[in-house]
Write an enzyme that holds these catalytic residues in place. Structure first.
Site, short mmCIF file in Angstrom:
data_model
loop_
_atom_site.label_atom_id
_atom_site.label_comp_id
_atom_site.label_asym_id
_atom_site.label_seq_id
_atom_site.Cartn_x
_atom_site.Cartn_y
_atom_site.Cartn_z
N GLU A 220 -53.80 -74.35 -6.90
CA GLU A 220 -54.61 -73.29 -7.52
C GLU A 220 -53.69 -72.41 -8.38
O GLU A 220 -53.44 -71.25 -8.03
CB GLU A 220 -55.33 -72.46 -6.45
CG GLU A 220 -56.37 -73.25 -5.68
CD GLU A 220 -56.96 -72.51 -4.48
OE1 GLU A 220 -58.01 -72.94 -3.99
OE2 GLU A 220 -56.35 -71.50 -4.04
N GLU B 264 -61.25 -79.03 -2.81
CA GLU B 264 -61.45 -78.17 -1.64
C GLU B 264 -62.87 -77.62 -1.69
O GLU B 264 -63.34 -77.15 -2.73
CB GLU B 264 -60.47 -77.00 -1.63
CG GLU B 264 -59.05 -77.37 -1.28
CD GLU B 264 -58.14 -76.15 -1.18
OE1 GLU B 264 -58.68 -75.02 -0.97
OE2 GLU B 264 -56.92 -76.31 -1.33
#
Length: 343
Positions: A152, A274
């Site tokens: 991320e 995710e």
């Protein structure tokens, strides 16, 4: 197969979260072993039996989040410690032994802060690290192992950390993604055509992040998006939203409509690397209903989903309890959610 056709064959997956991605306080790094990192966040050492349980349940993708920073040497070589990469290989093998496709990434790395000022240093290190990883694993079939550039990547600690970023951040994340592709491809062998995942800014599902995607021109690229949707139900600390309501379906519909608009309609495949819904109180049945709708919608669009399992099945309310597999007791804590998600 084209990369789009390949992604549609993958099925749904499971993250070995809070394990090899744990990072340790800098004053505790002396002689740190891979197993000490692996158990630092209260999960047990990973075993073949754990991964077999995951595969036997019906998960076909094994995402292996790895934080490498504590085992990387100084510039300019940035050499990865041999004992650590061997442990990564060992756990990766547990997935292969169960005919799972493995996704290997760089996870909690804070050195690739996406700013123009930091870009030269971040690019140098990113390419050096990925060149080593790619060379180490280049003999593994390019159908069974996917490399994921970063987890991320975002401006941590800033006001644009989670909201889709700013123009600078999105631009630098795109450039780092292209650097990753270049580094892996240069190692040749299976890596010349290996499927590679590149994240959006923060792997965010915000429209601003999707709009900031810059195609590389490479034919084997998959976009990585993370989507704990709807936020108030799936991720927020606010227990007032722990009940699933049918009107929340519109948030999931909107997510996949955006994915279709920006990527699928342009023949760019997406993996939701995710996702999940945390335990809050006794909302198990609510999570079952959520999982059914989320999975059904994802399948309709041909988007694989990988559940974020951090091993936390019980504990204080402040914990993000995304665990499905109780790794210490070797049993599924919420088999009804697993069934709803996979079946």
């Amino acid at each position: 197969m084209t990369v789009t056709e390949y992604v549609k064959t993958l099925g749904f997956g499971w993250n070995l979260g809070d394990t090899l991605d744990a990072h340790i306080a800098k004053d505790k790094l002396d002689n740190l072993t891979p197993q000490e990192q692996e158990t630092a966040w209260q999960n047990p050492v990973t075993t073949p039996e754990m991964v077999k349980m995951v595969a036997d349940a019906g998960f076909t993708v094994f995402r292996l989040p790895v934080s490498w920073a504590d085992f990387i040497g100084e510039a300019p070589a940035f050499k990865i410690r041999e004992d650590f990469i061997r442990r990564v290989q060992e756990i990766m093998g547990y997935g292969f032994e169960n005919n799972m496709t493995v996704i290997l990434n760089l996870h909690h790395e804070d050195w690739h802060f996406p700013s123009h000022e930091n870009y030269p240093a971040a690019s140098e290190k990113l390419q050096a690290v990925w060149t080593q990883i790619a060379n180490y694993f280049k003999n593994i079939s390019n159908e069974k192992l996917i490399f994921e550039a970063m987890n991320e990547p975002r401006k941590e600690g800033t006001e644009v950390e989670w909201n889709g970023g700013d123009a600078e951040g999105r631009e630098v994340v795109a450039k780092l993604g292209h650097d990753f592709i270049k580094a892996v491809r240069a190692t040749g062998g299976n890596n010349a055509t290996r499927k590679l995942m590149v994240p959006l800014y923060a792997a965010s599902s915000a429209e601003e992040a999707m709009q900031g995607y810059v195609p590389s021109g490479d034919a084997n690229i998959i976009v990585s998006v993370h989507a704990y949707t709807p936020y108030n139900f799936a991720l927020s600390n606010d227990y007032a939203h722990h009940e699933w309501k049918p009107e929340m379906e519109t948030d999931i519909d909107r997510l996949f409509a955006d994915i279709d608009k920006y990527f699928l309609s342009k023949n760019i495949p997406v993996i939701l690397g995710e996702m999940g819904a945390r335990k809050r109180g006794e909302n198990i049945q609510d999570r079952v209903l959520w999982a059914k709708y989320y999975a059904k919608t994802a399948r309709k669009h041909g988007v694989p989903c990988i559940w974020w399992d951090n091993g936390r099945v019980e504990g204080p309310d402040r914990w993000e309890k995304f665990g499905l597999l109780d790794r210490k007791e070797m049993k599924w804590a919420y088999p009804e959610i697993v069934e709803a998600f996979l079946k």
